[in-house]
Design an enzyme around this catalytic site. Structure first.
Site, PDB file in Angstrom:
ATOM      1  N   TRP A  10       0.809  -1.220   0.000  1.00  0.00           N
ATOM      2  CA  TRP A  10       0.000   0.000   0.000  1.00  0.00           C
ATOM      3  C   TRP A  10       0.848   1.277   0.000  1.00  0.00           C
ATOM      4  CZ3 TRP A  10      -4.436  -1.088   4.106  1.00  0.00           C
ATOM      5  CH2 TRP A  10      -5.373  -1.954   3.528  1.00  0.00           C
ATOM      6  N   LYS A  11       2.151   1.116   0.249  1.00  0.00           N
ATOM      7  CA  LYS A  11       3.042   2.289   0.351  1.00  0.00           C
ATOM      8  C   LYS A  11       2.482   3.264   1.382  1.00  0.00           C
ATOM      9  CE  LYS A  11       4.532   1.359  -4.275  1.00  0.00           C
ATOM     10  NZ  LYS A  11       5.086   1.820  -5.523  1.00  0.00           N
ATOM     11  N   HIS A 100      12.951  -1.400  -0.590  1.00  0.00           N
ATOM     12  CA  HIS A 100      12.144  -0.932  -1.721  1.00  0.00           C
ATOM     13  C   HIS A 100      12.845   0.259  -2.386  1.00  0.00           C
ATOM     14  CE1 HIS A 100       8.907   0.787  -4.069  1.00  0.00           C
ATOM     15  NE2 HIS A 100       8.331  -0.402  -4.017  1.00  0.00           N
ATOM     16  N   GLU A 149      12.307  -5.474  -8.983  1.00  0.00           N
ATOM     17  CA  GLU A 149      11.451  -4.375  -9.418  1.00  0.00           C
ATOM     18  C   GLU A 149      12.271  -3.338 -10.176  1.00  0.00           C
ATOM     19  OE1 GLU A 149       7.734  -3.808  -6.777  1.00  0.00           O
ATOM     20  OE2 GLU A 149       9.411  -2.931  -5.702  1.00  0.00           O
ATOM     21  N   GLY A 155       4.876   1.980 -10.770  1.00  0.00           N
ATOM     22  CA  GLY A 155       3.838   3.006 -10.818  1.00  0.00           C
ATOM     23  C   GLY A 155       3.719   3.733 -12.147  1.00  0.00           C
ATOM     24  N   SER A 186       4.033  -2.283 -11.962  1.00  0.00           N
ATOM     25  CA  SER A 186       2.831  -2.141 -12.791  1.00  0.00           C
ATOM     26  C   SER A 186       2.112  -3.464 -13.083  1.00  0.00           C
ATOM     27  CB  SER A 186       3.171  -1.397 -14.094  1.00  0.00           C
ATOM     28  OG  SER A 186       3.650  -0.092 -13.793  1.00  0.00           O
TER      29      SER A 186
HETATM   30  P1  PGA Z   1       3.216  -0.605  -8.747  1.00  0.00           P
HETATM   31  O1  PGA Z   1       4.242  -0.668  -7.513  1.00  0.00           O
HETATM   32  O2  PGA Z   1       2.493  -1.936  -8.799  1.00  0.00           O
HETATM   33  O3  PGA Z   1       2.276   0.531  -8.403  1.00  0.00           O
HETATM   34  O4  PGA Z   1       4.002  -0.351  -9.967  1.00  0.00           O
HETATM   35  C1  PGA Z   1       4.984  -1.818  -7.274  1.00  0.00           C
HETATM   36  C2  PGA Z   1       5.889  -1.615  -6.078  1.00  0.00           C
HETATM   37  O5  PGA Z   1       6.495  -0.543  -5.945  1.00  0.00           O
HETATM   38  O6  PGA Z   1       6.043  -2.529  -5.222  1.00  0.00           O
END
Ligand code: PGA
Length: 225
Positions: A10-11, A100, A149, A155, A186
């Site tokens: 969820w950040k 992250h 990632e 995002g 994404s």
């Molecule tokens: P995202 O983020 O699915 O919105 O691209 C992935 C993440 O940063 O873990």
């Protein structure tokens, strides 16, 4: 079906009230899916403030959803104002995301600090999802899952190709000896299956698409279909 992980992140989103509303919508739909999960583990990584209320709601609904934090102190308990220790997290969650790319770039967390975070987490039996942007980044020993990632895919709505993600995860597997490697960047219900079908990819890390309970349910449905 091989063992797989779906890890929501969820950040820095979702207040306690919003988390309660999310769960009211998610839990009944997830309950109906549970008998199809088999080898799939679903984890949702949330802000510290949401951990306690979500733990209560998970128990109330008796659903097989695991909780994760998104950061952990590199220090033990003590005079470290603002830090949340692994021991505190362990009371509420079984997982933590470490390294992250947003924390690496915005909060300047480097390899040394991150390896202390891993040490603290493992000392208190919190399982670690350790994120790296490529196959060259150092991975500390005894992390549980690696999250590959690529920074440009986070995002942005642009994913790595499943084939390239597979070849990067293969290299990570070979050099680190860790077999549980998930792809993030994404991921949505539309593309999740292509990633999960790759030999070296054991799951997905999902930011944006985990914020909406229905989208997250759709993604889990696809992943387990
Ligand atoms: P995202 O983020 O699915 O919105 O691209 C992935 C993440 O940063 O873990």
């Amino acid at each position: 079906m091989k063992k797989q992980y779906i890890i929501g992140n969820w950040k820095s989103n979702v207040t306690v009230e919003e988390a309660k509303a999310w769960m009211e919508s998610f839990a009944p739909a997830f309950k109906q899916l549970q008998n199809k999960l088999h080898e799939t583990t679903v984890i949702i990584s949330v802000p510290f403030t949401d951990l306690y209320p979500l733990k209560e709601l998970i128990n109330e609904h008796s659903i097989q959803l695991s909780l994760g934090a998104q950061d952990v102190s590199p220090f033990p308990e003590g005079a470290y104002t603002g830090e949340v220790t692994a021991q505190m997290i362990k009371e509420l969650a079984d997982w933590v995301i470490i390294g992250h790319s947003e924390r690496r770039s915005l909060l300047k967390e480097g390899d040394e600090e991150l390896s202390f975070e891993v040490m603290q987490a493992k000392t208190h039996d919190v399982s670690v999802v350790y994120c790296v942007p490529d196959e060259k980044t150092h991975i500390p020993g005894n992390v549980d899952i690696v999250g590959y990632e690529p920074t440009w895919a986070i995002g942005t709505g642009k994913t790595d190709t499943p084939e390239n993600a597979n070849s990067v995860t293969k290299k990570i597997d070979v050099s680190s000896g860790i077999n549980e490697i998930v792809y993030g960047g994404s991921v949505t219900s539309k593309n999740v299956k292509e990633f999960l079908q790759q030999d070296y990819i054991s799951g997905v890390l999902v930011g944006g698409a985990s914020l909406d309970p229905q989208k997250f349910i759709d993604l889990i449905k696809q992943a387990t279909s």
